[in-house]
Design a protein around this motif. Structure first.
Motif, PDB file in Angstrom:
ATOM      1  N   ASP A  10     -47.475  43.836 -37.230  1.00  0.00           N
ATOM      2  CA  ASP A  10     -48.625  44.268 -38.033  1.00  0.00           C
ATOM      3  C   ASP A  10     -49.432  45.261 -37.192  1.00  0.00           C
ATOM      4  N   ALA A  11     -50.582  45.692 -37.704  1.00  0.00           N
ATOM      5  CA  ALA A  11     -51.387  46.706 -36.999  1.00  0.00           C
ATOM      6  C   ALA A  11     -51.872  46.202 -35.636  1.00  0.00           C
ATOM      7  N   ALA A  12     -52.262  44.943 -35.569  1.00  0.00           N
ATOM      8  CA  ALA A  12     -52.732  44.403 -34.282  1.00  0.00           C
ATOM      9  C   ALA A  12     -51.594  44.370 -33.270  1.00  0.00           C
ATOM     10  N   ASP A  13     -50.424  43.918 -33.690  1.00  0.00           N
ATOM     11  CA  ASP A  13     -49.265  43.893 -32.795  1.00  0.00           C
ATOM     12  C   ASP A  13     -48.856  45.310 -32.413  1.00  0.00           C
ATOM     13  N   ARG A  14     -48.995  46.259 -33.339  1.00  0.00           N
ATOM     14  CA  ARG A  14     -48.674  47.649 -33.032  1.00  0.00           C
ATOM     15  C   ARG A  14     -49.486  48.112 -31.811  1.00  0.00           C
ATOM     16  N   GLU A  15     -50.778  47.816 -31.802  1.00  0.00           N
ATOM     17  CA  GLU A  15     -51.627  48.257 -30.692  1.00  0.00           C
ATOM     18  C   GLU A  15     -51.257  47.550 -29.390  1.00  0.00           C
ATOM     19  N   VAL A  16     -50.894  46.278 -29.473  1.00  0.00           N
ATOM     20  CA  VAL A  16     -50.439  45.540 -28.292  1.00  0.00           C
ATOM     21  C   VAL A  16     -49.158  46.180 -27.752  1.00  0.00           C
ATOM     22  N   GLN A  17     -48.226  46.494 -28.646  1.00  0.00           N
ATOM     23  CA  GLN A  17     -46.952  47.086 -28.231  1.00  0.00           C
ATOM     24  C   GLN A  17     -47.142  48.486 -27.671  1.00  0.00           C
ATOM     25  N   VAL A  18     -48.019  49.271 -28.266  1.00  0.00           N
ATOM     26  CA  VAL A  18     -48.296  50.614 -27.743  1.00  0.00           C
ATOM     27  C   VAL A  18     -48.825  50.506 -26.317  1.00  0.00           C
ATOM     28  N   ALA A  19     -49.767  49.610 -26.087  1.00  0.00           N
ATOM     29  CA  ALA A  19     -50.315  49.426 -24.734  1.00  0.00           C
ATOM     30  C   ALA A  19     -49.217  48.999 -23.760  1.00  0.00           C
ATOM     31  N   ARG A  20     -48.340  48.094 -24.200  1.00  0.00           N
ATOM     32  CA  ARG A  20     -47.240  47.631 -23.345  1.00  0.00           C
ATOM     33  C   ARG A  20     -46.296  48.779 -23.017  1.00  0.00           C
ATOM     34  N   LEU A  21     -45.962  49.588 -24.012  1.00  0.00           N
ATOM     35  CA  LEU A  21     -45.039  50.709 -23.797  1.00  0.00           C
ATOM     36  C   LEU A  21     -45.653  51.773 -22.893  1.00  0.00           C
ATOM     37  N   VAL A  22     -46.934  52.033 -23.050  1.00  0.00           N
ATOM     38  CA  VAL A  22     -47.615  52.985 -22.166  1.00  0.00           C
ATOM     39  C   VAL A  22     -47.601  52.463 -20.733  1.00  0.00           C
ATOM     40  N   ALA A  23     -47.808  51.167 -20.562  1.00  0.00           N
ATOM     41  CA  ALA A  23     -47.759  50.577 -19.214  1.00  0.00           C
ATOM     42  C   ALA A  23     -46.365  50.697 -18.612  1.00  0.00           C
ATOM     43  N   LEU A  24     -45.322  50.734 -19.459  1.00  0.00           N
ATOM     44  CA  LEU A  24     -43.947  50.882 -18.977  1.00  0.00           C
ATOM     45  C   LEU A  24     -43.591  52.335 -18.648  1.00  0.00           C
ATOM     46  N   GLY A  25     -44.429  53.289 -19.057  1.00  0.00           N
ATOM     47  CA  GLY A  25     -44.153  54.685 -18.747  1.00  0.00           C
ATOM     48  C   GLY A  25     -44.155  55.627 -19.933  1.00  0.00           C
ATOM     49  N   ALA A  26     -44.348  55.101 -21.139  1.00  0.00           N
ATOM     50  CA  ALA A  26     -44.466  55.984 -22.303  1.00  0.00           C
ATOM     51  C   ALA A  26     -45.832  56.668 -22.271  1.00  0.00           C
ATOM     52  N   ARG A  27     -45.996  57.699 -23.102  1.00  0.00           N
ATOM     53  CA  ARG A  27     -47.301  58.337 -23.223  1.00  0.00           C
ATOM     54  C   ARG A  27     -47.581  58.617 -24.687  1.00  0.00           C
ATOM     55  N   ARG A  28     -48.866  58.574 -25.033  1.00  0.00           N
ATOM     56  CA  ARG A  28     -49.283  58.931 -26.388  1.00  0.00           C
ATOM     57  C   ARG A  28     -49.094  60.428 -26.580  1.00  0.00           C
ATOM     58  N   VAL A  29     -48.710  60.813 -27.783  1.00  0.00           N
ATOM     59  CA  VAL A  29     -48.479  62.214 -28.114  1.00  0.00           C
ATOM     60  C   VAL A  29     -49.555  62.653 -29.097  1.00  0.00           C
ATOM     61  N   ALA A  30     -50.143  63.814 -28.855  1.00  0.00           N
ATOM     62  CA  ALA A  30     -51.103  64.377 -29.812  1.00  0.00           C
ATOM     63  C   ALA A  30     -50.354  64.636 -31.117  1.00  0.00           C
ATOM     64  N   TRP A  31     -50.882  64.136 -32.212  1.00  0.00           N
ATOM     65  CA  TRP A  31     -50.179  64.213 -33.488  1.00  0.00           C
ATOM     66  C   TRP A  31     -51.181  64.397 -34.602  1.00  0.00           C
ATOM     67  N   ASP A  32     -50.796  65.101 -35.632  1.00  0.00           N
ATOM     68  CA  ASP A  32     -51.630  65.271 -36.819  1.00  0.00           C
ATOM     69  C   ASP A  32     -51.308  64.121 -37.775  1.00  0.00           C
ATOM     70  N   TYR A  33     -52.043  63.011 -37.619  1.00  0.00           N
ATOM     71  CA  TYR A  33     -51.766  61.802 -38.390  1.00  0.00           C
ATOM     72  C   TYR A  33     -52.351  61.907 -39.800  1.00  0.00           C
ATOM     73  N   PRO A  34     -51.611  61.400 -40.801  1.00  0.00           N
ATOM     74  CA  PRO A  34     -52.216  61.300 -42.130  1.00  0.00           C
ATOM     75  C   PRO A  34     -53.324  60.246 -42.109  1.00  0.00           C
ATOM     76  N   GLU A  35     -54.199  60.286 -43.084  1.00  0.00           N
ATOM     77  CA  GLU A  35     -55.340  59.371 -43.128  1.00  0.00           C
ATOM     78  C   GLU A  35     -54.920  57.902 -43.136  1.00  0.00           C
ATOM     79  N   ASP A  36     -53.812  57.589 -43.805  1.00  0.00           N
ATOM     80  CA  ASP A  36     -53.361  56.211 -43.936  1.00  0.00           C
ATOM     81  C   ASP A  36     -52.215  55.873 -42.973  1.00  0.00           C
ATOM     82  N   ALA A  37     -52.167  56.541 -41.840  1.00  0.00           N
ATOM     83  CA  ALA A  37     -51.056  56.348 -40.889  1.00  0.00           C
ATOM     84  C   ALA A  37     -50.955  54.897 -40.451  1.00  0.00           C
ATOM     85  N   ASP A  38     -49.732  54.383 -40.480  1.00  0.00           N
ATOM     86  CA  ASP A  38     -49.465  53.025 -39.993  1.00  0.00           C
ATOM     87  C   ASP A  38     -48.582  53.085 -38.749  1.00  0.00           C
TER      88      ASP A  38
END
Length: 108
Positions: free
Chosen positions: A64-92
């Motif tokens: 779900d959305a909460a788990d998504r944020e947990v997983q994003v943080a975990r992946l960034v800690a592993l070496g991933a990086r956030r990418v600048a993106w033009d997100y739609p308003e309802d992006a999931d």
């Protein structure tokens, strides 16, 4: 009948990519060929998403959305990086890049 057997990513360093994706997805290195990462336990069905606009990438599904944020943080800690993106308003989803700049999404 054919089935989707693997997704192939072009990487510059197989060991670094293997370490990242093994931890990211809970995979293990094949004992005879470290280029292959195998699932632990039963293999879930993988969906093949066809899209006219998007480039080839992985979609990783969170619970779900909460788990998504947990997983994003975990992946960034592993070496991933956030990418600048033009997100739609309802992006999931959140767009990330692995250490070799392969784009992937975390959806939830």
């Amino acid at each position: 009948m054919l089935r989707l057997g693997a997704v192939v990513l072009r990487v510059s360093d197989v060991d670094r990519a293997g370490a990242f994706w093994s931890e990211a997805l809970g995979l293990e290195r094949h004992p005879d060929n470290a280029d292959f990462l195998l699932p632990r336990g039963p293999v879930p069905a993988t969906r093949l998403h066809l899209d006219r606009r998007d480039r080839t990438h992985l979609d990783l599904w969170a619970d779900d959305a909460a788990d998504r944020e947990v997983q994003v943080a975990r992946l960034v800690a592993l070496g991933a990086r956030r990418v600048a993106w033009d997100y739609p308003e309802d992006a999931d989803f959140v767009v990330l890049a692995d250490p070799d700049d392969n784009l992937f999404c975390v959806v939830g």
